[in-house]
Structure formats: structure tokens, C-alpha cells
Design an enzyme around this catalytic site. Structure first.
Site, PDB file in Angstrom:
ATOM      1  N   THR A  17       0.849  -1.117   0.068  1.00  0.00           N
ATOM      2  CA  THR A  17      -0.147  -0.016   0.101  1.00  0.00           C
ATOM      3  C   THR A  17       0.946   1.267  -0.037  1.00  0.00           C
ATOM      4  O   THR A  17       0.385   2.306  -0.509  1.00  0.00           O
ATOM      5  CB  THR A  17      -0.983   0.092   1.293  1.00  0.00           C
ATOM      6  OG1 THR A  17      -1.663  -1.124   1.041  1.00  0.00           O
ATOM      7  CG2 THR A  17      -1.624   1.205   1.402  1.00  0.00           C
ATOM      8  N   SER A  63       1.519  -7.541  -0.826  1.00  0.00           N
ATOM      9  CA  SER A  63       2.404  -8.359   0.020  1.00  0.00           C
ATOM     10  C   SER A  63       1.820  -9.811   0.036  1.00  0.00           C
ATOM     11  O   SER A  63       2.479 -10.610   0.512  1.00  0.00           O
ATOM     12  CB  SER A  63       2.558  -7.640   1.391  1.00  0.00           C
ATOM     13  OG  SER A  63       1.782  -7.925   2.088  1.00  0.00           O
ATOM     14  N   THR A  96       1.647  -4.368   4.262  1.00  0.00           N
ATOM     15  CA  THR A  96       1.544  -4.539   5.595  1.00  0.00           C
ATOM     16  C   THR A  96       0.937  -5.998   5.988  1.00  0.00           C
ATOM     17  O   THR A  96       1.080  -6.415   7.143  1.00  0.00           O
ATOM     18  CB  THR A  96       0.629  -3.513   6.250  1.00  0.00           C
ATOM     19  OG1 THR A  96      -0.713  -3.643   5.699  1.00  0.00           O
ATOM     20  CG2 THR A  96       1.276  -2.049   6.286  1.00  0.00           C
ATOM     21  N   ASP A  97       0.135  -6.659   5.091  1.00  0.00           N
ATOM     22  CA  ASP A  97      -0.294  -7.643   5.197  1.00  0.00           C
ATOM     23  C   ASP A  97       0.547  -8.974   5.492  1.00  0.00           C
ATOM     24  O   ASP A  97       0.342  -9.545   6.627  1.00  0.00           O
ATOM     25  CB  ASP A  97      -1.110  -8.378   4.004  1.00  0.00           C
ATOM     26  CG  ASP A  97      -2.443  -7.478   3.813  1.00  0.00           C
ATOM     27  OD1 ASP A  97      -2.773  -6.704   4.620  1.00  0.00           O
ATOM     28  OD2 ASP A  97      -3.116  -7.891   2.673  1.00  0.00           O
TER      29      ASP A  97
HETATM   30  N1  ASP Z   1      -2.747  -5.545   0.739  1.00  0.00           N
HETATM   31  C1  ASP Z   1      -1.739  -4.654   1.113  1.00  0.00           C
HETATM   32  C2  ASP Z   1      -0.433  -5.236   1.049  1.00  0.00           C
HETATM   33  O1  ASP Z   1      -0.051  -5.855   1.814  1.00  0.00           O
HETATM   34  C3  ASP Z   1      -1.854  -3.892   2.533  1.00  0.00           C
HETATM   35  C4  ASP Z   1      -1.070  -3.035   2.840  1.00  0.00           C
HETATM   36  O2  ASP Z   1       0.089  -2.646   2.256  1.00  0.00           O
HETATM   37  O3  ASP Z   1      -1.272  -2.162   3.889  1.00  0.00           O
HETATM   38  O4  ASP Z   1       0.482  -5.215   0.125  1.00  0.00           O
END
Ligand code: ASP
Length: 329
Positions: A17, A63, A96-97
């Protein structure tokens, strides 16, 4: 400070993200991993005054699509660049995932005392109030600092510094999405100044025995999630398909009599089963009698225990030795 005096920091981009682009202003419905690392760096005011920056794109994905190949590439690149005297530290930008998984993998496999700081964002770069630029700014400041040397891989999020071993994502959307629960953060970062109050005591980086330089594929480890009426067939299926299994049990790693019985049936195959908890806080202590190939995942969550078991299996299939590994990492 003139550019010559700045410390050199390599920023390895993997997407997420933080590199997400969507409809201007909105925090949902965007595409993760859309902006390249140089554009990301260029978009943060003042970043170039903190360190001499070198951007490298390792991947540019959501991710959830990170793979062990990305992990191996990241580790090898950090190990290679870490030998260079002119480089002071590293930042990894990540979705973040699965940030906590990549962080723990790196914590166990990179061979450098130089700071390796992972960060991300909960809001895309095009949101009304994106958090990525601030997190990246703080991550670069930390990676260039002397205070972060020798502390293992660190995660920076919303002014706090966490150990890669214990950090976990705890919210699907809040900007302050990470924590280390009972263990707390290692410290804070306010603007560019780190303040440390704790240090990791579990083994990491240069003291870790895991070396992935020559490895092309990691052993296969699956996670079985226990719930009311969970079918023991799924446990057997996942176990038979893997080199080792993680169970996300209830409470203190508990499960139904049916699952306990199925674990006993699987003992004859000898492959390790590591019991963790689907609760994100606390330790699993196996006080009950369990089959000889079953051990505790200590305080690691299922996805982190999986990484440690994969790495343990690159060294040994001996259950006693794997048990020791879970005690010290
Ligand atoms: N779906 C995103 C990822 O993990 C969520 C994020 O980065 O906050 O790439």
C-alpha cells in the site's frame, strides 16, 4: 550537512500500500504495489537530507503475493550489500499484510549488524492523508542511525520501533496497525531521533545459524487452523502434504479430542508438528502429554512459527534439535 557527509542507506522496494495508487483522496479500492521505489523516494519531502539514498526494486506487488523467492532475493541482496563499507543500513518497503513474516525471515537469515528496517503504510500514496511518507521518513532516519546497529531486523510504524520477531499486524485499517502485544515496542522515533528502551534477547541476524545463500526452495510447512467441529481429515491432509505442520490451536494450543487423536495417529511419520495459538498473545506451554514429534511454538504466532520451522528443517529433522531451535529464536 553536505551530501558527502551523509550516511548511505539502500531502500529495497517490494510494493504494498505504501506504493499503492488509487482514486485521489480515497483509502480503499486502490492497487497495491503500483509506484516504483524511485517515485516513492522522490515523493517524501526532506528524505534526501537524511541519508544518501539508493533505491532498488526487488518486487512491486501486493504483499499477499510475496513469495519465498522474494525473501531469498532480499536476504541475499542485503548480505551482499551489507559487506560494503560505504553502506550504513537498509530500509525495506513492504505491504503490511505479510510484513511481519518477511521481517522475521530476514531477522533469521541476514548476516549483518547494520540496521535493516522494514516499513509500510495503511493508506495508499494517493489518499487524503497518507501515512507512507512519514513511515518511510522515520525508517530511513532509523536505518542511518548508530542506535539501531546490532538490534536485529526492526519494523517502524507510526512513531514506534518494533522487533521483527514480535511485531504483528493488529488492525485491518487503522493507521497505527502494528504492535508487539505483551512485549511492547523496543522504542520510539520522534522525527529523526530514535529512543530505545528494550533490546531483543532472542537470537537473530549474525548470531543465527540459518544460512540461505545456497538454498533454492525452503521445506514445505503448512498451517492447520483449529475451530469448533474442525475436521481431523484436514489435519491429516495438510500433514501428509508437508515436511512439517503448524497447528493454530485454541487458547494454550488446545484442540478437540478428535484432533488430539489424529495427532497420535500421525506420530509414526515422525515429521514435526508445532503447536501455536490462534490467540495473538501469550505462550503455548505443553503441559499435557503429546506425541513425541509434537513441540511448542513458544510465543510465535502460527505464521512466524511456520518460518522458523521451515528454516529449522533446512538444518535438521531431529525433533530434539528443532525443539531447541524454538527455545532460542
Ligand atoms: N494488501 C496490502 C499489502 O499488504 C495492504 C498494505 O500494504 O497495507 O500489500
Amino acid at each position: 550537512m553536505s551530501k558527502r557527509d551523509l550516511r548511505k542507506v539502500v531502500i529495497l522496494g517490494t510494493g504494498g500500500t505504501i506504493a499503492g495508487v488509487g482514486e485521489p483522496g480515497l483509502t480503499t479500492g486502490y492497487s497495491s504495489g503500483s509506484m516504483d521505489i524511485d517515485a516513492l523516494i522522490a515523493g517524501v519531502p526532506g528524505l534526501k537530507d537524511l541519508a544518501w539514498l539508493i533505491g532498488e526494486q526487488i518486487a512491486n506487488v501486493n504483499s499477499d503475493d510475496i513469495t519465498q523467492d522474494d525473501w531469498l532475493r532480499l536476504t541475499r541482496r542485503i548480505n551482499e550489500l551489507g559487506k560494503r563499507e560505504d553502506i550504513a543500513g537498509f530500509v525495506v518497503t513492504h505491504g503490511t499484510d505479510t510484513l511481519e513474516e518477511t521481517a522475521f525471515f530476514l531477522n533469521l537469515t541476514v548476516k549483518t549488524r547494520k540496521p535493516v528496517v522494514i516499513t509500510g503504510a495503511m493508506r495508499p500514496s494517493t489518499a487524503l492523508s497518507p501515512d507512507g511518507p512519514f513511515n518511510l521518513y522515520q525508517a530511513v532516519a532509523l536505518a542511518a542511525s548508530r542506535e539501531a546497529v546490532g538490534k536485529g531486523v526492526l519494523a517502524v510504524f507510526s512513531d514506534a520501533v518494533y522487533s521483527a520477531r514480535d511485531v504483528q499486524k493488529g488492525s485491518t485499517f487503522h493507521v497505527d496497525a502494528f504492535s508487539s502485544d505483551d512485549f511492547g515496542c523496543l522504542g520510539y522515533i520522534r522525527d529523526t531521533v530514535p529512543y530505545f528502551y528494550n533490546a531483543p534477547v532472542k537470537r537473530h541476524t549474525v548470531n543465527s545459524e540459518f544460512d540461505v545463500e545456497e538454498i533454492s526452495a525452503l521445506p514445505k510447512v503448512a498451517i492447520s487452523y483449529f475451530h469448533v467441529d474442525a475436521d481431523p481429515e484436514t489435519l491429516r491432509y495438510q500433514y501428509m502434504k508437508s515436511d512439517g505442520l503448524i497447528i493454530a490451536g485454541a487458547g494454550n494450543g488446545e484442540m478437540s479430542l478428535l484432533w488430539d487423536r489424529e495427532m497420535e495417529n500421525l506420530e509414526c511419520f515422525g515429521k514435526p508438528i508445532v503447536i501455536t495459538s490462534r490467540i495473538h498473545d501469550g505462550i503455548v506451554t505443553l503441559h499435557r502429554k503429546v506425541p513425541s514429534n509434537v513441540l511448542s511454538g513458544d510465543t510465535l504466532n502460527p505464521q512466524k512459527a511456520r518460518i522458523l520451522l521451515m528454516l529449522a528443517l533446512t538444518k535438521t529433522a531431529d525433533i530434539a534439535k528443532i525443539r531447541r531451535i524454538f527455545e532460542i529464536y
